[in-house]
Design an enzyme around this catalytic site. Sequence first.
Site, mmCIF file in Angstrom:
data_model
loop_
_atom_site.group_PDB
_atom_site.id
_atom_site.type_symbol
_atom_site.label_atom_id
_atom_site.label_comp_id
_atom_site.label_asym_id
_atom_site.label_seq_id
_atom_site.Cartn_x
_atom_site.Cartn_y
_atom_site.Cartn_z
ATOM 1 N N GLY A 34 -10.405 24.447 4.422
ATOM 2 C CA GLY A 34 -9.744 24.383 3.205
ATOM 3 C C GLY A 34 -10.295 25.067 1.901
ATOM 4 N N LYS B 245 -10.855 36.712 14.746
ATOM 5 C CA LYS B 245 -10.770 35.251 14.667
ATOM 6 C C LYS B 245 -10.799 34.736 15.992
ATOM 7 C CE LYS B 245 -9.676 31.366 12.506
ATOM 8 N NZ LYS B 245 -10.185 30.828 11.153
ATOM 9 N N ASP C 170 -4.113 32.546 10.743
ATOM 10 C CA ASP C 170 -5.071 33.105 9.625
ATOM 11 C C ASP C 170 -4.988 34.611 9.608
ATOM 12 O OD1 ASP C 170 -5.776 30.422 8.995
ATOM 13 O OD2 ASP C 170 -7.672 30.678 9.994
#
Length: 240
Positions: free
Chosen positions: A12, A37, A50
Site C-alpha cells: 500500500g 508482475k 495491478d
Amino acid sequence: MTVLVISGTGTGVGKTVVTAAIAALATGDGNGVAVLKPAQTGVGPGEPGDLAEVRRLAGDVETRELARYPDPLSPEAAARRSERVPVTPAEAARAAAELHEKHDLVLVEGAGGLLVPFDSEGGTLADVAWALAAPVLIVAEAGLGTLNATALTAEVATRRGLNVMGVVIGSWPAEPDLAARSNLADLPVVAGAPLLGALPEGLGRASRDEFAEEARRGLSPWFGGQFDPDCFAGNASAQA
C-alpha cells in the site's frame, strides 16, 4: 538502465502507481516498455489486478503476470493456501530476460517488500534482482515510520550486493506534516541513494493525460521527468 526492479517498503505504499508513472514517461519518450508482475495476490480469476491498473494509467505497455492467487498474502503463503505452484525467482528472472529481448525497458514489480517470500525455498524479489543484475528502486511512504522501513530495505539490498538506484515517495500528501517534510531530506540519507521522485496522493484516480503530466512533474530526469528534490523540499516547507 534496461531492467528495473521496483520494491515497496511494504504494502500500500504506491508501488503500482510508481511503476505506471515510469512506464508512462518511457513510452511517451518512444521506448518500448514491458511490466512484469511475477505474482499477483489478493485478486481472483478475471478480476483486474495491478497490471490492469498499469495499462489504464500508462497506456501502450506490454504486461505479463506469471501467477495469481486469491488470498491477500505473501506469494508463498497464497500459493500454499490455494495448493498451487509458487513462482520462483528463477522463473521471474527468466521472464524478465525474455521481455528484455523485445523491449527497451522492463519493470519488475514485486509484491510488498523486498524479502516477501515467493516460494518455500525462501526465494524473494531480492533474488530476482540478483539474478538479473538489475538495480532496485525503493518506493516508500512519506510520513512517520518510513525512515526505518526504507533503511532496512536499503541495507538488506546492499548487503546482498544489489544496487539501490534511489527512492520514490509513492503518495505525497496534499497537506504534508512535519514528519513528511523532514523525511524529504532524511530518506536519501538512510537509503544511501537519491530521492528520485514524489508522486501526489490520489494520482491513481487521474485521467491518462493528467497522469502523464503529474508523472513527469513528480519523477526525476533519470526517468524522463522534471523532479528536483531541493526545489520540491523548498516548496513543501513554504506550504507549512
